[in-house]
Design an enzyme around this catalytic site. Structure first.
Site, short mmCIF file in Angstrom:
data_model
loop_
_atom_site.label_atom_id
_atom_site.label_comp_id
_atom_site.label_asym_id
_atom_site.label_seq_id
_atom_site.Cartn_x
_atom_site.Cartn_y
_atom_site.Cartn_z
N TYR A 177 41.22 48.83 52.37
CA TYR A 177 39.78 48.60 52.24
C TYR A 177 39.32 49.12 50.89
O TYR A 177 40.02 49.90 50.24
CB TYR A 177 39.00 49.29 53.37
CG TYR A 177 38.86 50.78 53.22
CD1 TYR A 177 39.82 51.63 53.76
CD2 TYR A 177 37.77 51.34 52.54
CE1 TYR A 177 39.69 53.01 53.62
CE2 TYR A 177 37.64 52.72 52.41
CZ TYR A 177 38.61 53.55 52.95
OH TYR A 177 38.49 54.91 52.82
N CYS A 178 38.10 48.67 50.47
CA CYS A 178 37.57 49.16 49.21
C CYS A 178 36.06 49.25 49.26
O CYS A 178 35.53 49.91 50.15
CB CYS A 178 38.07 48.33 48.03
SG CYS A 178 37.88 46.54 48.21
N ARG A 179 35.35 48.60 48.32
CA ARG A 179 33.91 48.87 48.19
C ARG A 179 33.02 48.05 49.10
O ARG A 179 31.90 48.45 49.40
CB ARG A 179 33.46 48.63 46.75
CG ARG A 179 34.01 49.65 45.78
CD ARG A 179 33.62 49.30 44.36
NE ARG A 179 34.19 50.26 43.42
CZ ARG A 179 34.38 50.01 42.13
NH1 ARG A 179 34.06 48.84 41.63
NH2 ARG A 179 34.90 50.95 41.36
N CYS A 183 34.55 42.98 47.01
CA CYS A 183 35.37 43.84 46.15
C CYS A 183 36.79 43.30 46.14
O CYS A 183 37.35 42.98 47.19
CB CYS A 183 35.33 45.27 46.68
SG CYS A 183 36.45 46.41 45.89
#
Lengths: 224, 224
Positions: A177-179, A183
């Site tokens: 996962y990220c932003r 993203c």
DNA sequence: GGTATAATCAAGCAATCACTTGACTACTTG
DNA sequence: CAAGTAGTCAAGTGATTGCTTGATTATACC
């Protein structure tokens, strides 16, 4: 009575909030700041702009009330002034996704073909985590992990992923996962992992969405 | 890989949504359109602008995807493209209320001192309505009442209120409502009623907030 | 105190924007 | 088909914006 002037001034004040987000670079800044506070030079690098330009954008955001700053030594850290700002940013992306004609094309150009990439919902990830059969990778830059991440996640910034591929456990599925929903980091991580034959998916949305839903998070204690 | 160009284009698309609301006049248009669809000339009058200017603003909103239009005879009716647009508008007002320094002053200058005016929440109004001891006045311009209003409300546009003061029942309390939290109509109606010795309050928020909460509404059937 | 680093400030340029004015198009009614 | 109404289009103007460049301020370290 109830002059047009006062009405115009009031609505101009409302629109000043929208106006400040009417620049792609400032929108990127808000997207990064939704992950946690950051100093100017790091923000400049994240959005690929000069420090001077980034500084002016940040001050513009600050004058409009969307962000605040604090000084620590030689650095000045900016942060969103409140959760309503993150909600506004989400509302904007939402409208764009529903009603802006070319958005899908632009998103695909940046993120790659998302229809090929199945995602896990927050509920699904929680289930898998409590069952203990997944390893959760936070592929954002490390400072963002430091200021807050999904409880139990491991920090593997995308830049370091190549070097750390060997160290990944191969008995569990990987979830990156990220932003947020737009993203790239997680998408590129998943693609890289799959090329290595490691089964991987990405979380739908990112850290801010997880935190906003009240799901368990943890953070490194902020050094004052 | 993952070019800055594509990223910038994507965020520019998001910010185009914010940008279009970065004009006080367009914000006013969205605020009015949240009440229901309206033809250009009426919208021009509502926001106090020339028809040509209003038309250009509306087209700008349409190009950005926030509104749609349909032709009926010689008139062209504009409407919001979806509920997410109203939610975005609410998010903007929300951020402004929380973080824009001079907003309170501007709101007071336009609306009058709101601390003197007690308001009813949606839940309170529902209770009072089912008890049958209130009369609910919709003080918006009549076309807005036509395209949707609180179930059981009576249309008394602010302009007509003076002439219709005598016809109001004097055995029940009066509750006025209009477009939303920053709409003057209800405030002026309450003030006028109280000067006549009629006990009156205003609903917190307005019609769009009521409808968004899923509370009972009704509308005149739209003539095609 | 001198030097290095982080950030802001100031000036300047091309591009965009909001509004005006006057002409033009689309539809309706007689 | 002529006249009237609703809305759009096109050109022009003053004001604002985004970014650059180079100088300036504030703090930390030697």
């Amino acid at each position: 009575m109830s002059s047009r002037k006062a009405k115009d001034a009031l609505f101009d004040a409302f629109s000043s909030v929208a106006k400040v987000l009417g620049s792609g670079r400032r929108a990127e800044l808000v997207d990064v700041l939704a992950q946690g506070e950051r100093p100017v030079d790091e923000l400049a690098q994240e959005i690929g702009q000069s420090v001077a330009n980034t500084s002016q954008h940040l001050q513009h955001l600050q004058r409009s009330g969307l962000v605040r700053s604090r000084r620590q030594g030689t650095r000045i850290y900016y942060r969103l002034s409140g959760s309503s700002v993150a909600e506004l940013w989400a509302a904007i992306r939402n409208v764009a996704a529903e009603h802006v004609a070319e958005l899908d094309k632009l998103a695909t150009a940046y993120l790659g073909d998302r229809s090929a990439l199945d995602t896990l919902t927050q509920a699904e990830l929680r289930e898998r985590m409590s069952a203990g059969d997944v390893v959760v990778l936070d592929v954002r830059p490390e400072p963002e992990f430091q200021s807050g991440h999904i409880a139990g996640a491991v920090s593997v910034p995308l830049k370091d992923l190549g070097a750390r591929l060997r160290n990944l456990p191969d008995d569990r599925q990987v979830v990156a996962y990220c932003r947020g929903p737009y993203c790239v980091f997680a998408n590129e991580a998943v693609q890289m992992l799959r090329l290595e034959g490691i089964p991987a998916t990405r979380l739908e949305g990112g850290y801010p969405e997880w935190a906003a839903a009240g799901l368990p998070v943890e953070a490194a204690p902020r050094q004052e």
